[in-house]
Scaffold this motif. Structure first.
Motif, mmCIF file in Angstrom:
data_model
loop_
_atom_site.group_PDB
_atom_site.id
_atom_site.type_symbol
_atom_site.label_atom_id
_atom_site.label_comp_id
_atom_site.label_asym_id
_atom_site.label_seq_id
_atom_site.Cartn_x
_atom_site.Cartn_y
_atom_site.Cartn_z
ATOM 1 N N SER A 35 0.836 -1.191 0.000
ATOM 2 C CA SER A 35 0.000 0.000 0.000
ATOM 3 C C SER A 35 0.875 1.247 0.000
ATOM 4 N N ASP A 36 0.275 2.407 -0.176
ATOM 5 C CA ASP A 36 1.017 3.653 -0.299
ATOM 6 C C ASP A 36 1.788 3.951 0.979
ATOM 7 N N PRO A 37 3.112 3.883 0.943
ATOM 8 C CA PRO A 37 3.885 4.121 2.173
ATOM 9 C C PRO A 37 3.783 5.558 2.666
ATOM 10 N N TRP A 38 3.541 6.487 1.745
ATOM 11 C CA TRP A 38 3.491 7.892 2.154
ATOM 12 C C TRP A 38 2.213 8.195 2.920
ATOM 13 N N LYS A 39 1.168 7.436 2.687
ATOM 14 C CA LYS A 39 -0.008 7.549 3.544
ATOM 15 C C LYS A 39 0.304 7.022 4.942
ATOM 16 N N PHE A 344 11.374 7.267 6.468
ATOM 17 C CA PHE A 344 10.837 8.133 5.422
ATOM 18 C C PHE A 344 11.661 9.419 5.361
ATOM 19 N N VAL A 345 12.117 9.762 4.164
ATOM 20 C CA VAL A 345 12.920 10.976 3.973
ATOM 21 C C VAL A 345 12.333 11.721 2.776
ATOM 22 N N GLU A 346 11.987 12.993 2.947
ATOM 23 C CA GLU A 346 11.420 13.738 1.825
ATOM 24 C C GLU A 346 11.774 15.217 1.890
ATOM 25 N N ASP A 347 11.837 15.823 0.702
ATOM 26 C CA ASP A 347 11.954 17.272 0.546
ATOM 27 C C ASP A 347 13.196 17.837 1.229
ATOM 28 N N VAL A 374 12.566 1.454 3.490
ATOM 29 C CA VAL A 374 13.137 2.804 3.484
ATOM 30 C C VAL A 374 12.607 3.527 2.244
ATOM 31 N N TYR A 375 12.050 4.712 2.447
ATOM 32 C CA TYR A 375 11.426 5.464 1.364
ATOM 33 C C TYR A 375 11.997 6.885 1.343
ATOM 34 N N VAL A 376 12.574 7.256 0.207
ATOM 35 C CA VAL A 376 13.212 8.561 0.044
ATOM 36 C C VAL A 376 12.639 9.205 -1.211
ATOM 37 N N ARG A 377 12.181 10.461 -1.101
ATOM 38 C CA ARG A 377 11.635 11.118 -2.289
ATOM 39 C C ARG A 377 11.895 12.628 -2.244
ATOM 40 N N ASN A 378 11.863 13.221 -3.438
ATOM 41 C CA ASN A 378 11.936 14.677 -3.588
ATOM 42 C C ASN A 378 13.191 15.244 -2.916
ATOM 43 N N ASN A 413 13.950 2.398 -1.366
ATOM 44 C CA ASN A 413 13.305 3.096 -2.469
ATOM 45 C C ASN A 413 13.736 4.563 -2.541
ATOM 46 N N LEU A 414 14.210 4.981 -3.714
ATOM 47 C CA LEU A 414 14.535 6.380 -3.972
ATOM 48 C C LEU A 414 13.684 6.860 -5.138
#
Length: 479
Positions: A35-39, A344-347, A374-378, A413-414
């Motif tokens: 499912s959506d990890p960012w949620k 979670f890492v973002e922005d 591990v989820y990294v975005r933006n 995930n990047l």
């Protein structure tokens, strides 16, 4: 129907029901994973409880403090903390001026607030860091010098404001103990290596109780700067932190921790910016890290001590931070023996000729542990020296670090990453044949000026989705 036949039928029915239950549980676990990890991240953020304080304010000046940078204000801080907590909590105000003190111990329901123009200078007298307290050094618990700001089993605590926390560490105090001449150590001076060996080999490895691991004077293990130990609902907001002895912000065994808008500028040895350890629901946001070691390093204990404690570090969120100098931007390890998950890492912006890696995982077969989800975005990366993503499962700094605990790394995930100068490697990862690294995904990633797109060994599924490195569209590697 015979009695034996009756029991056999019920036994078969029981197996069928058990199979259905296990199937449903498995499906739900897979659904959670896919499912959506960012949620999921948003839900974690919403669940983090911020401390709330009474409006009452007590100034340290009313308890005998003197703002000349010379007078010892240790007793004044102790008295005002006690009075504020006994009154049900509130704000302890540090007004403009320079205040010298020994360690400050936070109490329940108290917000230590530094007014703009204030500076707390911490003592350079080792005696002031007594009595020894239950703390940790590089992932191993012990009794040692008090951290500069310490809280043990407290709830609803904060350090806020626009003032400066100055540890006064430097090449003349604390730093030389690392044993490097670049930090003031000279041949014949004491250093931490003998103390570390004693802590690891003579105590941790043979399971000596923590209250019998006595260090302090005569040993050479530096204290953390800010350490909430087994605390709940913690806020560190707005302050600037300089000249740390060792790790800067070290939440250990704590739940619901928010680090917001701090500036860390400290280039000493082992000056990690923030090290959540054995902690859950930690939000690090709007911060600047300019450090002598990793900017953010997520921990969960070292070797047998981490396995003894056995608390996973999980639900760690990094948002809108800036990483300048450091060994890594966001790092997991090397002390991760109890495991790390849901990162979670973002922005964020990461950029410096003195920043070695953007995202880094480090451990070895003596540490063991796991890192998953591990989820990294933006992320905007200007310049890094070695790699955009490095996974090093053969990490060693104190000689050979080999054991029987092969690390498990999976689901990294990047996404939406741009890198102007990637250094040596886009992805540098080496796993073990027995337990390969599983499922690294780069999606919508652009990396420029990198010597090699990747160097991987014993990695299963390196997925490139719309990823361009040195102008070339990359193809997925499956093993």
């Amino acid at each position: 129907m015979s009695q034996n036949t009756f029991y056999k039928l019920h036994w078969v029915k029981g197996l069928v029901l058990l199979g259905i239950v296990l199937f449903v549980v498995s499906c739900r676990q897979n659904e959670s994973r896919t499912s959506d990890p960012w949620k999921q991240m948003a839900q974690i953020v919403d669940s983090i409880t911020l401390p709330v304080f009474k409006g009452d304010t007590l100034s340290i000046l009313d308890f005998g403090a003197v703002a000349d940078g010379v007078y010892d204000n240790t007793d004044a801080f102790k008295k005002v903390m006690g009075a504020c907590s006994e009154a049900g909590g509130g704000i302890v105000l540090v007004p403009k001026g320079k205040f010298l003190t020994g360690p400050i111990h936070l109490e329940d329901n108290v917000n230590l607030h530094l007014e703009a123009g204030s500076e707390i200078l911490f003592s350079k007298n080792l005696d002031d860091y007594y009595p020894l307290v239950h703390t940790s050094y590089e992932g191993t618990e012990l009794m040692n010098f008090s951290p500069l700001i310490y809280a043990y089993e407290k709830k609803n605590i904060a350090i806020t404001g626009k003032g400066v926390l100055n540890g006064q560490a430097g090449n003349d105090f604390w730093w030389p103990w690392c044993g490097k001449d670049s930090y003031g150590w000279q041949e014949g001076d004491p250093k931490q290596h003998s103390s570390l060996k004693k802590l690891k080999e003579e105590m941790s490895e043979v399971d000596v109780p923590v209250n019998q691991r006595i260090f302090g004077k005569g040993e050479f293990l530096r204290p953390s700067f800010i350490e909430p130990f087994s605390c709940e609902n913690v806020l560190v907001q707005g302050v600037k932190i300089i000249n740390a002895p060792f790790w800067v912000i070290h939440p250990i065994k704590s739940i619901n921790v928010t680090i917001d808008g701090v500036v860390v500028e400290s280039h000493g040895p082992n000056n990690d910016g923030c090290d959540p350890e054995y902690s859950k629901n930690v939000l690090i946001k709007n911060a600047v890290f300019n450090t002598g070691d990793d900017c953010i390093a997520i921990k969960s204990g070292r070797n047998e001590d981490g396995r003894r404690v056995g608390i996973v570090s999980e639900n760690i969120i990094v948002q809108n931070c800036r990483m300048i100098d450091g060994h890594g931007g966001v790092v997991m390890g090397s002390e991760i023996s109890a495991g790390v998950r849901n990162i979670f890492v973002e922005d964020c912006i990461m950029d410096s000729p003195n920043l070695d890696r953007a995202i880094r995982i480090k451990t070895n077969t003596k540490r063991g542990g796991f890192v998953e989800d591990v989820y990294v975005r933006n992320i905007k990366v200007g310049e890094v020296k070695e790699a955009v993503l490095k996974i090093n499962l053969f990490y060693g700094i104190y000689g050979a670090q080999e054991g029987d605990f092969i690390p498990r790394i999976q689901n990294i995930n990047l996404e939406n990453i741009t890198v102007e100068d990637g250094g040596e490697y886009g992805v540098l990862a080496k796993g073990y044949k027995e337990v390969p690294i599983k499922d690294i995904t780069l999606k919508n990633v652009t990396i420029k000026k990198v010597d090699s797109a990747y160097s991987v060994e014993n990695v299963t599924n390196l997925n490139f989705i719309n990823t361009i490195i040195n102008g070339k569209l990359m193809k997925t590697l499956s093993d």
